[in-house]
Scaffold this motif. Structure first.
Motif, mmCIF file in Angstrom:
data_model
loop_
_atom_site.group_PDB
_atom_site.id
_atom_site.type_symbol
_atom_site.label_atom_id
_atom_site.label_comp_id
_atom_site.label_asym_id
_atom_site.label_seq_id
_atom_site.Cartn_x
_atom_site.Cartn_y
_atom_site.Cartn_z
ATOM 1 N N GLY A 237 0.823 -1.214 0.000
ATOM 2 C CA GLY A 237 0.000 0.000 0.000
ATOM 3 C C GLY A 237 0.850 1.253 0.000
ATOM 4 N N HIS A 238 1.946 1.214 0.744
ATOM 5 C CA HIS A 238 2.864 2.361 0.777
ATOM 6 C C HIS A 238 3.465 2.622 -0.600
ATOM 7 N N ILE A 239 3.909 1.568 -1.271
ATOM 8 C CA ILE A 239 4.550 1.752 -2.580
ATOM 9 C C ILE A 239 3.529 2.203 -3.621
ATOM 10 N N LEU A 289 1.679 5.003 6.430
ATOM 11 C CA LEU A 289 2.511 4.624 5.281
ATOM 12 C C LEU A 289 1.922 5.105 3.958
ATOM 13 N N ILE A 290 0.598 5.214 3.883
ATOM 14 C CA ILE A 290 0.000 5.762 2.657
ATOM 15 C C ILE A 290 0.341 7.240 2.522
ATOM 16 N N LEU A 291 0.187 7.992 3.601
ATOM 17 C CA LEU A 291 0.557 9.417 3.556
ATOM 18 C C LEU A 291 2.052 9.594 3.317
ATOM 19 N N LEU A 292 2.847 8.673 3.828
ATOM 20 C CA LEU A 292 4.290 8.733 3.605
ATOM 21 C C LEU A 292 4.598 8.612 2.111
ATOM 22 N N GLY A 293 3.892 7.728 1.433
ATOM 23 C CA GLY A 293 4.100 7.572 -0.006
ATOM 24 C C GLY A 293 3.673 8.794 -0.803
#
Length: 380
Positions: A237-239, A289-293
């Motif tokens: 999901g992050h990527i 991790l989604i916002l991080l991406g």
């Protein structure tokens, strides 16, 4: 692109089993970044000498070396070979990073840089699913003392397929100027406001992303006890979140400007801290991790699109080498320290340590917005 997320998922989990100390579990991932940093200048110089295409094949060779070393690391339980695999993947990535500049050179027109980067970075959507799935599919494919030997075998096949596809690439003709000696020095280039804003935007994007992402699989598996499936899905999901915004980021650059898009990326990074500090349930890791991406995509894409304004066409290789060495040098420090920081201070403190990076991203965004206003007023 798929090799890096495969290594992110697999290498730290394999390292926990074979590393002499658990605090070294993120060393193979850190070596990916160190390899990228140390290989950035040689990769740029070799591509200048050999051309983008032959240089690209050299990069694929290092990717195959990574797969070979990783396979024997898993079958023999050798942490040294796993570290070598990470470093080889980093060198391969240094060559791969040059592909984004080849994409910009292929379109030529600065107005098309954003859309070109959108198309190029959109390839990461495939890697987001393919890389971690290769890690899981190959987990028990080959009988060995440790898991994941088959993952490296499967990845080698993907690398070979990528090399075949790359044979279709045709190098764009660049109008080189003959009087290179009469141009500004590298010191003058890197001291220019255009270079500083571009390089620091990309650097902040990678340092924050790498520091948090490197620690995430270990936090989820070793600290919080989540399953491999949950960990894999969060990384996937992050990527996806890293590359899915590419469908819009090029259009947004032309619509609102790089400075405002950098500001949106900074807000996303602030959201990572808020959600991550709120708890350590699965939903918190997903949200952070989604916002991080997303934050990474906007800041890195803008930094890349801004860079060509800092140099002339014949200066591109040395300027690109200096940029990538800065970006991935700082990222190497972040990756290398993530495991040590996590096991000594914990997930919460790790996130709090990122607060100055977020503030710096906000400040840089404001600087770029002011630069764009000044440029528009001059054009009027």
């Amino acid at each position: 692109m798929s090799a890096v997320p495969m290594m992110v998922l697999v290498s730290s989990l394999l390292a926990v089993e074979i590393a002499p100390w658990e605090s070294l579990a993120t060393l193979p991932i850190a070596c990916i970044v160190m390899g990228t940093a140390s290989g950035s200048i040689p990769a740029a110089l070799l591509m200048r000498k050999l051309g983008r295409k032959r240089g690209g094949y050299l990069g694929f060779s290092f990717a195959l070396l990574c797969c070979l070393a990783g396979y024997f690391a898993a079958t023999r339980g050798s942490f040294v070979l796993l570290v070598l695999a990470g470093f080889s993947m980093g060198i391969a990535s240094a060559f791969g990073q040059q592909f984004r500049f080849a994409a910009l050179e292929s379109v030529g027109d600065p107005a098309k840089y954003g859309p070109a980067l959108s198309v190029f970075m959109g390839g990461g959507l495939v890697s987001a699913f393919l890389g971690p799935e290769i890690g899981v599919w190959g987990q028990n494919l080959v009988a060995s003392g440790h898991n994941f030997a088959g993952s490296f075998l499967l990845q080698s096949g993907v690398v070979l397929l990528a090399a075949v596809l790359f044979s279709l690439f045709r190098e764009p003709e660049m109008k080189e100027q003959k009087l290179v000696q009469a141009t500004g020095s590298l010191g003058k280039i890197v001291a220019s406001p255009a270079f500083l804003v571009a390089a620091f935007a990309a650097t902040l994007s990678y340092v924050m992303m790498s520091f948090v992402m490197t620690a995430t699989p270990l936090t989820m598996r070793e600290v919080c006890g989540f399953s491999l499936s949950d960990t894999k899905q969060v990384i996937q999901g992050h990527i996806v979140a890293m590359y899915l915004p590419s469908l819009l980021s090029g259009w947004l650059m032309n619509r609102v400007g790089q400075g405002r898009l950098m500001l949106v990326g900074s807000v996303a990074y602030a959201g990572v801290l808020v959600i991550g500090l709120f708890g350590q349930e699965l939903v918190h890791f997903w949200g952070a991790l989604i916002l991080l991406g997303i934050g990474w995509n906007f800041l890195f894409a803008c930094g890349t699109a801004l860079l060509p304004a800092a140099y002339e066409p014949h200066e591109r290789f040395k300027a690109q080498a200096a940029n990538d060495f800065t970006v991935f040098g700082f990222q190497a420090v972040a990756s290398l320290s993530a495991g040590w920081f996590l096991f000594n201070f914990g997930w919460t403190t790790l996130l709090l340590f990122c607060a100055p990076l977020v503030l710096a991203a906000f400040a840089l965004s404001v600087v770029q917005i002011k630069r764009e206003k000044g440029t528009s007023q001059m054009s009027l």
